[in-house]
Scaffold this motif. Structure first.
Motif, PDB file in Angstrom:
ATOM      1  N   ALA A  75      42.675  25.538  49.926  1.00 26.38           N
ATOM      2  CA  ALA A  75      41.720  26.214  50.284  1.00 26.38           C
ATOM      3  C   ALA A  75      40.802  26.684  49.404  1.00 26.38           C
ATOM      4  N   ILE A  76      40.956  26.354  48.107  1.00 29.00           N
ATOM      5  CA  ILE A  76      40.360  27.274  47.099  1.00 29.00           C
ATOM      6  C   ILE A  76      39.113  25.940  46.673  1.00 29.00           C
ATOM      7  N   PRO A  77      37.661  26.343  47.037  1.00 30.88           N
ATOM      8  CA  PRO A  77      36.807  25.165  46.756  1.00 30.88           C
ATOM      9  C   PRO A  77      36.729  24.918  45.008  1.00 30.88           C
ATOM     10  N   ASP A  78      36.809  26.096  44.189  1.00 34.89           N
ATOM     11  CA  ASP A  78      36.849  26.078  42.878  1.00 34.89           C
ATOM     12  C   ASP A  78      37.983  25.566  42.182  1.00 34.89           C
ATOM     13  N   GLY A  79      37.825  24.187  41.594  1.00 27.86           N
ATOM     14  CA  GLY A  79      38.964  23.555  41.109  1.00 27.86           C
ATOM     15  C   GLY A  79      39.673  24.437  40.021  1.00 27.86           C
ATOM     16  N   ASN A  80      39.065  25.003  39.490  1.00 28.67           N
ATOM     17  CA  ASN A  80      39.210  25.943  38.130  1.00 28.67           C
ATOM     18  C   ASN A  80      40.039  27.150  38.586  1.00 28.67           C
ATOM     19  N   LEU A  81      40.083  27.339  39.879  1.00 28.32           N
ATOM     20  CA  LEU A  81      41.095  28.475  40.225  1.00 28.32           C
ATOM     21  C   LEU A  81      42.156  28.216  41.210  1.00 28.32           C
ATOM     22  N   ARG A  82      42.382  26.837  41.334  1.00 29.05           N
ATOM     23  CA  ARG A  82      43.418  26.340  41.970  1.00 29.05           C
ATOM     24  C   ARG A  82      44.851  26.553  41.070  1.00 29.05           C
ATOM     25  N   PRO A  83      45.838  26.925  41.314  1.00 27.34           N
ATOM     26  CA  PRO A  83      46.922  27.267  40.659  1.00 27.34           C
ATOM     27  C   PRO A  83      47.882  25.669  40.659  1.00 27.34           C
ATOM     28  N   PHE A  84      48.411  25.684  39.526  1.00 25.16           N
ATOM     29  CA  PHE A  84      49.311  24.476  39.279  1.00 25.16           C
ATOM     30  C   PHE A  84      50.300  24.216  40.088  1.00 25.16           C
ATOM     31  N   GLN A  85      50.363  23.162  40.859  1.00 29.80           N
ATOM     32  CA  GLN A  85      51.443  23.020  41.916  1.00 29.80           C
ATOM     33  C   GLN A  85      52.528  21.991  41.343  1.00 29.80           C
ATOM     34  N   PRO A  86      53.629  22.656  41.061  1.00 25.72           N
ATOM     35  CA  PRO A  86      54.880  21.979  40.439  1.00 25.72           C
ATOM     36  C   PRO A  86      55.343  20.854  41.467  1.00 25.72           C
ATOM     37  N   PRO A  87      55.624  19.282  41.052  1.00 22.01           N
ATOM     38  CA  PRO A  87      56.139  18.478  41.662  1.00 22.01           C
ATOM     39  C   PRO A  87      57.420  18.925  42.353  1.00 22.01           C
ATOM     40  N   GLY A  88      57.511  18.741  43.696  1.00 18.44           N
ATOM     41  CA  GLY A  88      58.837  18.924  44.442  1.00 18.44           C
ATOM     42  C   GLY A  88      59.190  20.359  44.296  1.00 18.44           C
ATOM     43  N   GLY A  89      58.073  21.181  44.208  1.00 19.05           N
ATOM     44  CA  GLY A  89      58.383  22.672  44.107  1.00 19.05           C
ATOM     45  C   GLY A  89      57.832  23.324  45.476  1.00 19.05           C
ATOM     46  N   GLU A 105      29.526  39.862  37.862  1.00 20.60           N
ATOM     47  CA  GLU A 105      30.457  40.313  38.906  1.00 20.60           C
ATOM     48  C   GLU A 105      31.158  38.942  39.267  1.00 20.60           C
ATOM     49  N   ARG A 106      30.686  37.822  39.262  1.00 21.12           N
ATOM     50  CA  ARG A 106      31.470  36.535  39.030  1.00 21.12           C
ATOM     51  C   ARG A 106      32.398  36.212  38.177  1.00 21.12           C
ATOM     52  N   GLU A 107      31.897  36.687  36.836  1.00 16.13           N
ATOM     53  CA  GLU A 107      32.666  36.578  35.767  1.00 16.13           C
ATOM     54  C   GLU A 107      34.300  37.418  35.998  1.00 16.13           C
ATOM     55  N   LEU A 108      33.887  38.739  36.492  1.00 12.02           N
ATOM     56  CA  LEU A 108      35.142  39.576  36.506  1.00 12.02           C
ATOM     57  C   LEU A 108      36.007  39.179  37.489  1.00 12.02           C
ATOM     58  N   CYS A 109      35.143  38.920  38.882  1.00  9.83           N
ATOM     59  CA  CYS A 109      36.129  38.256  39.792  1.00  9.83           C
ATOM     60  C   CYS A 109      36.895  36.915  39.382  1.00  9.83           C
ATOM     61  N   GLY A 110      36.354  36.074  38.676  1.00  8.29           N
ATOM     62  CA  GLY A 110      37.025  34.850  38.305  1.00  8.29           C
ATOM     63  C   GLY A 110      37.885  35.137  37.533  1.00  8.29           C
ATOM     64  N   ARG A 111      37.943  35.846  36.573  1.00 12.87           N
ATOM     65  CA  ARG A 111      39.044  36.315  35.711  1.00 12.87           C
ATOM     66  C   ARG A 111      40.296  36.880  36.493  1.00 12.87           C
ATOM     67  N   LEU A 112      39.858  37.895  37.573  1.00 10.05           N
ATOM     68  CA  LEU A 112      41.012  38.269  38.298  1.00 10.05           C
ATOM     69  C   LEU A 112      41.746  37.351  39.015  1.00 10.05           C
ATOM     70  N   ALA A 113      41.079  36.511  39.569  1.00 12.46           N
ATOM     71  CA  ALA A 113      41.497  35.333  40.436  1.00 12.46           C
ATOM     72  C   ALA A 113      42.146  34.005  39.748  1.00 12.46           C
ATOM     73  N   MET A 114      42.064  33.928  38.397  1.00 12.84           N
ATOM     74  CA  MET A 114      42.342  32.729  37.522  1.00 12.84           C
ATOM     75  C   MET A 114      43.829  32.610  37.474  1.00 12.84           C
ATOM     76  N   PRO A 115      44.067  31.315  37.797  1.00 13.26           N
ATOM     77  CA  PRO A 115      45.816  31.071  37.771  1.00 13.26           C
ATOM     78  C   PRO A 115      46.287  31.585  36.172  1.00 13.26           C
ATOM     79  N   GLU A 116      47.661  31.326  36.313  1.00 14.44           N
ATOM     80  CA  GLU A 116      48.361  31.987  35.104  1.00 14.44           C
ATOM     81  C   GLU A 116      48.141  30.866  33.908  1.00 14.44           C
TER      82      GLU A 116
END
Length: 136
Positions: A75-89, A105-116
């Protein structure tokens, strides 16, 4: 954040405890250390500061996040914000930004939403420079 929980058998629990015994020892040590420091800091003061952080987080989530909280990766349109999905997990949840955010504002929000994993790479680049051996 994981979207679902899985049932674990008693045998799996026994094996996990054995495999993770050193992790548990470290966790226990640092947990005791944390509570000693928390008592020195003051538990009332700590609770107050935690409440303030939670309040600020809620304000930022309302300002930045579509839906105000975690969503499934698809459901996350921005591929850079999609978290890694471990296989089988289990499925790892992430954050979708509200539309219309621009500039700082977008830069700040993007950093806060960025996957690990991308966030770790960002921190490494800032700490060690762009040529530190990481991908990206």
């Amino acid at each position: 954040s994981r979207g679902t929980t899985q049932r674990v058998s008693p045998e799996q629990i026994r094996r996990l405890r054995a495999w993770n015994s050193l992790d548990w020892a470290l966790y226990s040590h640092f947990n005791r250390s944390f509570w000693r420091q928390a008592e020195r800091f003051g538990l009332r003061r700590l609770r107050s500061e935690v409440a303030e952080i939670r309040r600020r987080r809620q304000v930022l989530a309302g300002k930045c996040l579509k839906g105000g909280g975690p969503v499934p990766a698809q459901a996350i349109p921005d591929g850079n914000l999609r978290p890694f999905q471990p296989p089988g997990g289990g499925k790892i949840l992430g954050f979708a930004l509200k539309e219309g955010l621009e500039g700082e504002e977008r830069e700040l929000c993007g950093r806060l939403a960025m996957p690990e994993l991308p966030y770790k790479d960002l921190l490494e680049r800032r700490q060690f420079g762009p040529k530190n051996g990481t991908a990206g």
